[in-house]
Design a protein around this motif. Structure first.
Motif: not given
Length: 417
Positions: A245-274
């Motif tokens: 999930t962190n790599r997914i967020r980082e891949t999308v966030a960097r391309a749009h100049y969003v901090d890769p550690t910004d979990e609220q800005g680039a939201m990744v909802f993992n259904t495994e946790v649910l």
């Protein structure tokens, strides 16, 4: 003193005629078994009901979407709105090879609703545009027709798949609506399928109130360009979604100049946790059910033991007479334990039958379109196990009274009389 067999039978019948208190005490066992069966059946129904919300949903999936940033990054202030595009699909495919399915989703309008018309009826709907791969993330339950396919996507066909509630509201007479046309806002679409799936994770509204269009058609008809609202992904077999999930967020966030550690800005909802949360919840519920049920059974068995103890004391003369005419301690032991087992087993089986009858009524009440939607019944072997537990408790309940009965001496019994 000499007592013949007929006299003994007469005395025995007189002494054992009134057993109302013992059978009344069996109500405790009856209630305990009824509670156990009802709680297990109710728990099974609750689990099935919750699982319906995720029927056909991939357990190793995740959803990615954009939100307002909460961190500044590369000269951009926090609080900035941004959006994903179709290039992010290819970026994820290249940089996260552990992903199996990558399905973009677009809504029209985002976080709003449209109006669908058919003949003189209209209904408010949510519209989503998907690719055929989306069916691998959230599997549709087709009642009529088919789902969106590759030709719909390639040729920008004006076709749609209706949700269950939309179909029932627009086509009151029922029947197969495939081939018929409906109007959504100002555009006409041909119905190619009806999806009865009531589950899934609701992203832009209830799936029953959703109209699904080809992804390319929504882009073209509603001028969405290359924007993507949500990207649904699944991991390959053997890959744990939480590990990527962190790599997914980082891949999308960097391309749009969003901090890769910004979990609220680039939201990744993992259904495994649910799904893990649901599993832990049901483990706790099952433990509580068995704890309450067995505790109630134990309380009933203790009540049976106490009544059997009183009964033995009242039947001191009978037991003394039996000992005087040749009954062995083993015979006395088997009589008392047998009575205890019969009492608990009859009460327990009655509780099982009554509990099953109540659960059956709940099933009938959950019927929809002549089909049982939720099953509340207990498994056959669960009922057998409950009966064995009741029998075991009957033995335990009779041990103390039986020991008391074996300790009675014929002389003391006669003196008590």
């Amino acid at each position: 003193m000499r007592i013949d067999l007929d006299s003994y039978r007469e005395i025995l019948d007189t002494l054992t005629r009134n057993k109302s208190r013992s059978f009344l005490t069996g109500f405790g066992v009856f209630w305990g078994v009824f509670m156990l069966v009802s709680l297990i059946g109710g728990g099974n129904g609750l689990k099935e009901k919750l699982n319906e919300n995720f029927a056909g949903f991939a357990t190793n999936s995740a959803f990615v979407w954009s939100q307002r940033t909460t961190k500044a990054y590369k000269g951009f202030r926090k609080g900035r709105w941004w959006s994903m595009d179709q290039k992010d699909v290819e970026r994820l495919r290249q940089h996260v090879p552990e992903l199996d399915v990558i399905a973009p989703v677009v809504f029209m309008p985002w976080n709003a609703s449209s109006t669908a018309y058919h003949e003189d009826r209209k209904v408010t709907v949510n519209v989503q545009g998907v690719t055929p791969d989306y069916a691998k993330v959230n599997e549709p339950k087709m009642y009529y027709g088919r789902f969106i396919n590759a030709m719909d996507l390639k040729q920008h066909r004006k076709v749609c798949v209706l949700g269950k509630k939309i179909y029932k509201d627009l086509f009151k007479g029922g029947g197969d609506p495939c081939g018929k046309s409906i109007r959504i806002d100002s555009t006409y679409y041909q119905v190619v399928g009806v999806d009865y799936n009531t589950g899934g994770v609701s992203i832009n509204g209830n799936s029953e109130e959703m109209v699904t269009l080809p992804f390319s058609m929504v882009q073209q008809a509603y001028n969405r360009g290359q924007q993507v609202d949500v990207i649904a992904v699944t991991a390959r077999k053997g890959v744990v979604m939480s590990s990527i999930t962190n790599r997914i967020r980082e891949t999308v966030a960097r391309a749009h100049y969003v901090d890769p550690t910004d979990e609220q800005g680039a939201m990744v909802f993992n259904t495994e946790v649910l799904f893990q949360l649901l599993d832990n919840l049901f483990k706790g519920v099952n433990f509580l059910i068995w704890l309450v049920g067995l505790g109630t059974l134990l309380a009933g068995a203790i009540g049976v033991s106490n009544i059997m103890m009183v009964t033995v004391r009242e039947r001191t003369t009978e037991i003394g007479i039996r000992r005087a005419i040749g009954a062995t301690p083993r015979m006395i032991l088997s009589q008392i334990i047998s009575e205890s087992i019969v009492l608990t087993l009859v009460a327990g089986m009655s509780g099982i039958l009554f509990g099953v009858a109540i659960l059956q009524m709940l099933e009938v009440g959950s019927m929809e379109d002549g089909i049982v939607t939720t099953h509340y019944q207990v498994k056959f072997w669960t009922a057998i196990f409950a009966a064995l537990v009741v029998s075991a408790m009957g033995v335990l309940a009779g041990l103390a009274p039986a020991a008391r009965a074996m300790s009675i001496k014929p002389v003391d019994a006669m003196r008590d009389e």
